[in-house]
Design a protein around this motif. Structure first.
Motif, PDB file in Angstrom:
ATOM      1  N   TYR A 148       0.838  -1.205   0.000  1.00 18.69           N
ATOM      2  CA  TYR A 148       0.000   0.000   0.000  1.00 18.69           C
ATOM      3  C   TYR A 148       0.874   1.258   0.000  1.00 18.69           C
ATOM      4  N   SER A 165      -6.491  -3.902  -1.701  1.00 13.55           N
ATOM      5  CA  SER A 165      -6.875  -3.293  -0.434  1.00 13.55           C
ATOM      6  C   SER A 165      -7.070  -4.290   0.696  1.00 13.55           C
ATOM      7  N   ALA A 185     -12.825   2.192  -0.175  1.00 15.56           N
ATOM      8  CA  ALA A 185     -11.779   3.183   0.077  1.00 15.56           C
ATOM      9  C   ALA A 185     -11.501   3.992  -1.171  1.00 15.56           C
ATOM     10  N   HIS A 236      -8.485   6.657  -1.727  1.00 15.36           N
ATOM     11  CA  HIS A 236      -7.302   7.293  -1.165  1.00 15.36           C
ATOM     12  C   HIS A 236      -6.524   7.990  -2.274  1.00 15.36           C
ATOM     13  N   VAL A 259      -1.429  11.276   2.334  1.00 17.24           N
ATOM     14  CA  VAL A 259      -2.578  10.725   1.624  1.00 17.24           C
ATOM     15  C   VAL A 259      -3.870  11.260   2.240  1.00 17.24           C
ATOM     16  N   ALA A 312      -7.645  10.171   2.791  1.00 13.62           N
ATOM     17  CA  ALA A 312      -8.388   8.910   2.825  1.00 13.62           C
ATOM     18  C   ALA A 312      -9.871   9.176   3.028  1.00 13.62           C
ATOM     19  N   ASP A 352     -13.103   6.921   3.422  1.00 13.11           N
ATOM     20  CA  ASP A 352     -13.399   5.519   3.683  1.00 13.11           C
ATOM     21  C   ASP A 352     -14.897   5.313   3.922  1.00 13.11           C
TER      22      ASP A 352
END
Length: 836
Positions: free
Chosen positions: A340, A361, A379, A381, A393, A395, A397
């Motif tokens: 990741y 992921s 997700a 990102h 990053v 994110a 979610d």
């Protein structure tokens, strides 16, 4: 405080001006006084150090022929020092050898203020206290302490100079305050008069409520603007009052409209307040904006992550929805999610509809479940960049359940990430600028506090910065020097040398170095030493020079004084050398007289005495014959004494030729010769093998012969005599030789007489001798730069130790006996070093 509050503006301004000036003058007075005291102490310490070290070197060089009067003459050279109290030379046991006081008293005059015994032990060096400056330095001989030089100077002249400066500065302060008070009062009166008129006009309007009054326009830009502003305000108040009077009649009819207007104003003010609050914190505003975007996209959690300084983990900066965790609790190590993190670092987005169902992921979903206790559904990102490098990053979610991401949703997330990246980049730029400003401020503070002048130039040599010390030395203001080479401050005779050295350094890319004179304020000329080195940027390209300018005026003056002192000392050394040469000539004459003029009468006495015994033996009775035998024995003893004195003289004046010697072989030859001279004696000789030494062969033979002959003589009454010769080395690598016997020995209470000519510890009836042998031993050892000492016990033993120094020109002091360490396993005896 109440009295100050009740004062008028004019009185306050005048008082504050005078107080500020007084405070500045008092501060300057205190700082200058402290600096003058510190510099004066430092100069005094440097002067004492330089002079005392020169005297110590001279004492060490002349110490071989040092007499108290000569030592006092050397100490007298320090009387020119300001505040000189006394100087004293102490021998190795702490007894005063010579001294010189400010009144001219010599070392032999007695006590006075000068201690007869060296004061209690204290560290060597120079110390300056408020009452006196004290120097305590060792006088060394071949790495050993032969004496101590103590110099004491009073700081009274220093205090008097500082008091005089303080008195003048106090007069200057009082004059400055008086000069400042009068123009300050006039200036404040002139400044505050228009302000007071304005205040009086405003008070009348407030008390009367007459808004038709106007303020007279005052002179000056600021006061004119203030007058016009007050008049405009009065005009507005007059217009408002007219409107109020006109609207009063319709007040009841407009109540509902007024309430509605008030409500609208409240809403607008609230909105403006929120906008103002967000605009003050752009990072917080953008985080809130990201949360709003998350609500628009209907996601469960919005978080912002950044790599730490080592890029070993992702740390959470903002969390909205990832459970009850605080930002400081959320951290993702790089090694926990390698795939990741690698994708994020390469700038790849993570867009997955089902976090558990897609390979890209699954690791992230598992980490969320284990570390945060959260089930990740979907997700989105997006990497954050700062200056083109991935720094974090954004994110978005979806927890618990999967979801599908549309193209416009992904574009919106990218736009938010770009806004966050720009904000972080701007924040980093502001931090860098702030750090740069702080660094520049620290550099300037440190530079201005430096006692050495510091300057910076560009690549052409033009000055771009001068510190306070260099401005003080040169007397040039920064505006005058910046952009120039400030040649105007350099003495005209030294400008060409400075320019040549600078141009040569720039051409050869070498370090600049030059000594020249600066003409400072009031025409004061200072000798300075300047250095400069190239400044380069990160790529190694030259961007200028950084250099220093050091004031060496005092150093050059001290060097000149030391040079003059050394010339005077060298002149005295030449005089002493001439005196020594004359003494040597007299000694040669004496030796010649002893060798020729005294021997003839002795031979006559001995010859005629022998003739009487042979030709007139029958005419003499036993008493007469005994008298003649005694006369012959005395003549023989006198001849032997003359021979010993001549040998002692030759030992002192003979030329030395040092070489490596086999002392064991030499000792065996001497022992064999002595055994053959008395074959009836039983002597046990113990000579260690392979004993080597460096010295003059003939002199070392004389040395060992005298020591072995002494041991052979003083063991003559022992039925079984034992004589040994050995050597050892101490911790410093110095070889010590020892000749030991089990003969008559001696009392250590009289050991100080051993190595002096004609000093004997035994009567002629016990052991015959002239008392010259050990004096000869001491002369030989001294000429080799070594030590000789002895210990013994009556009736048991005597041990004589000696060393052969490697430096044939080593000077030594005989003002007091010097103790050296004996050979290992042997007792410590009395040591003698030095010259007569």
């Amino acid at each position: 405080m109440r009295g100050v509050a009740a004062m008028s503006l004019r009185a306050k301004l005048v008082t504050m001006t005078i107080l500020i000036v007084a405070l500045a003058l008092v501060t300057a007075f205190a700082v200058l006084t402290f600096l003058e005291w510190s510099r004066s102490r430092a100069r005094l310490a440097q002067t004492v150090t330089a002079v005392t070290h020169g005297v110590v070197r001279h004492l060490e060089r002349d110490i071989g022929d040092l007499e108290p009067k000569h030592a006092a003459d050397i100490l007298a050279t320090m009387q020119y020092l300001p505040g000189f109290t006394y100087a004293a030379l102490y021998d190795a046991v702490g007894k005063r050898f010579a001294a010189q006081s400010a009144s001219g008293g010599g070392g032999g005059s007695g006590g006075g203020e000068i201690p007869e015994q060296l004061p209690s032990p204290e560290p060597d060096g120079v110390t300056v206290s408020p009452l006196a400056a004290r120097a305590r330095l060792p006088v060394m001989i071949v790495g050993q302490r032969a004496g101590t030089l103590v110099v004491v100077l009073s700081t009274a002249p220093l205090h008097a100079a500082i008091r005089d400066d303080a008195a003048w500065m106090a007069v200057i302060m009082a004059t400055a305050l008086l000069v400042v008070a009068i123009p300050a009062y006039r200036a404040q009166r002139r400044l505050t008069a228009p302000i007071l008129r304005l205040a009086d006009a405003v008070r009348q309007v407030t008390e009367t409520g007459n808004y038709r009054m106007r303020v007279v326009r005052s002179a000056g830009h600021e006061l004119a603007v203030l007058s016009e502003g007050i008049n405009a305000m009065l005009q507005q108040l007059e217009d408002r009052a007219r409107d109020v009077y006109e609207a009063a009649a319709n007040l009841e009819g407009s109540r509902a409209s007024l309430k509605e207007t008030e409500a609208r104003l409240v809403r607008e003010q609230t909105a403006l307040a929120r906008l103002a609050g967000l605009s003050m914190t752009p990072g917080k505003f953008l985080c809130g904006f990201a949360d709003e975007v998350g609500k628009t996209l209907e996601v469960s959690a919005v978080s912002i992550w950044r790599f730490d300084g080592e890029r070993t983990s992702l740390r959470c900066l903002h969390n909205h929805g990832l459970g009850p965790h605080h930002e400081s609790e959320l951290q993702v190590p790089v090694e926990a999610l390698p795939d990741y993190v690698a994708g994020i670092k390469r700038g790849r987005r993570l867009v997955v509809a089902d976090a558990h169902g897609e390979p890209a992921s699954r690791g992230l979903a598992s980490y969320y479940a284990e570390a945060f206790g959260i089930r990740l559904g979907a997700a989105l990102h997006v990497p954050l960049r700062i200056s083109g490098q991935v720094a974090g990053v954004l994110a978005l979610d979806m927890l618990q359940t999967p979801r599908t991401w549309f193209a416009d949703e992904e574009n919106l997330a990218v736009a938010v990430a770009e806004m966050l990246s720009l904000n972080f980049e701007e924040d980093q730029r502001r931090k860098a600028e702030r750090a740069l400003r702080e660094s520049e401020n620290r550099f300037r503070s440190l530079s201005d506090a430096s006692p050495i002048g510091i300057f910076l130039t560009d690549t052409t040599g033009d000055v771009i910065y001068l510190n306070a010390r260099l401005r003080e030395l040169s007397g040039i203001a920064p505006r005058t020097s910046i952009g120039n080479r400030w040649h105007a401050a350099i003495h005209p005779d030294d400008v060409a040398a400075h320019i040549g050295a600078w141009d040569e350094a720039m051409r050869s890319a070498a370090e600049y170095f030059c000594e020249y004179r600066l003409t400072g304020p009031a025409g004061r000329v200072r000798q300075v030493r300047s250095r400069a080195s190239r400044l380069t940027d990160d790529r190694g390209k030259m961007i200028g020079y950084v250099g220093t300018v050091e004031d060496i005026t005092d150093l050059r003056e001290q060097e000149a004084r030391i040079t003059r002192l050394n010339e005077e000392l060298e002149h005295r050394v030449e005089e002493r050398t001439r005196d020594l040469a004359a003494a040597l000539k007299e000694l040669e004459s004496f030796s010649y007289s002893v060798s020729h003029d005294l021997r003839a009468p002795l031979r006559h006495v001995d010859g005629f005495s022998q003739a009487l015994l042979e030709d007139y033996d029958a005419a003499l009775d036993d008493t007469g014959r005994d008298f003649l035998r005694r006369i012959r024995a005395s003549a023989e003893r006198m001849g032997q004494l003359i021979d010993d004195i001549l040998r002692l003289s030759r030992v002192t004046s003979a030329e030395m030729n040092r070489s490596e010697l086999d002392l064991s072989q030499l000792a065996r030859e001497i022992a064999q010769s002595l055994s053959e001279s008395a074959p009836s004696r039983v002597v046990s000789w113990e000579i260690a093998p392979d004993i080597a030494g460096n010295g003059d062969a003939s002199l070392v033979r004389v040395l060992l012969s005298n020591l072995f002959e002494n041991a052979f003589k003083y063991t003559s009454k022992k039925p079984e005599a034992e004589i040994s010769f050995s050597s050892s080395r101490d911790s410093n690598g110095i070889r010590t030789y020892c000749v030991r016997d089990n003969g008559a020995g001696f009392d250590m209470a009289y050991a100080h007489k051993l190595f002096h000519a004609f000093q004997r510890l035994h009567a002629d009836s016990e052991f015959a001798g002239t008392g010259i042998g050990l004096a000869t031993v001491q002369r030989v050892v001294r000429r080799h730069g070594g030590h000789v000492w002895a210990d013994g016990k009556v009736g048991q033993h005597a041990r004589f130790y000696f060393t052969l120094g490697a430096d044939r020109d080593t000077d030594r002091m005989l003002s007091a006996p010097q103790h050296a360490e004996p050979a290992p396993s042997e007792g410590r005896g009395l040591a003698f070093t030095g010259s007569t």
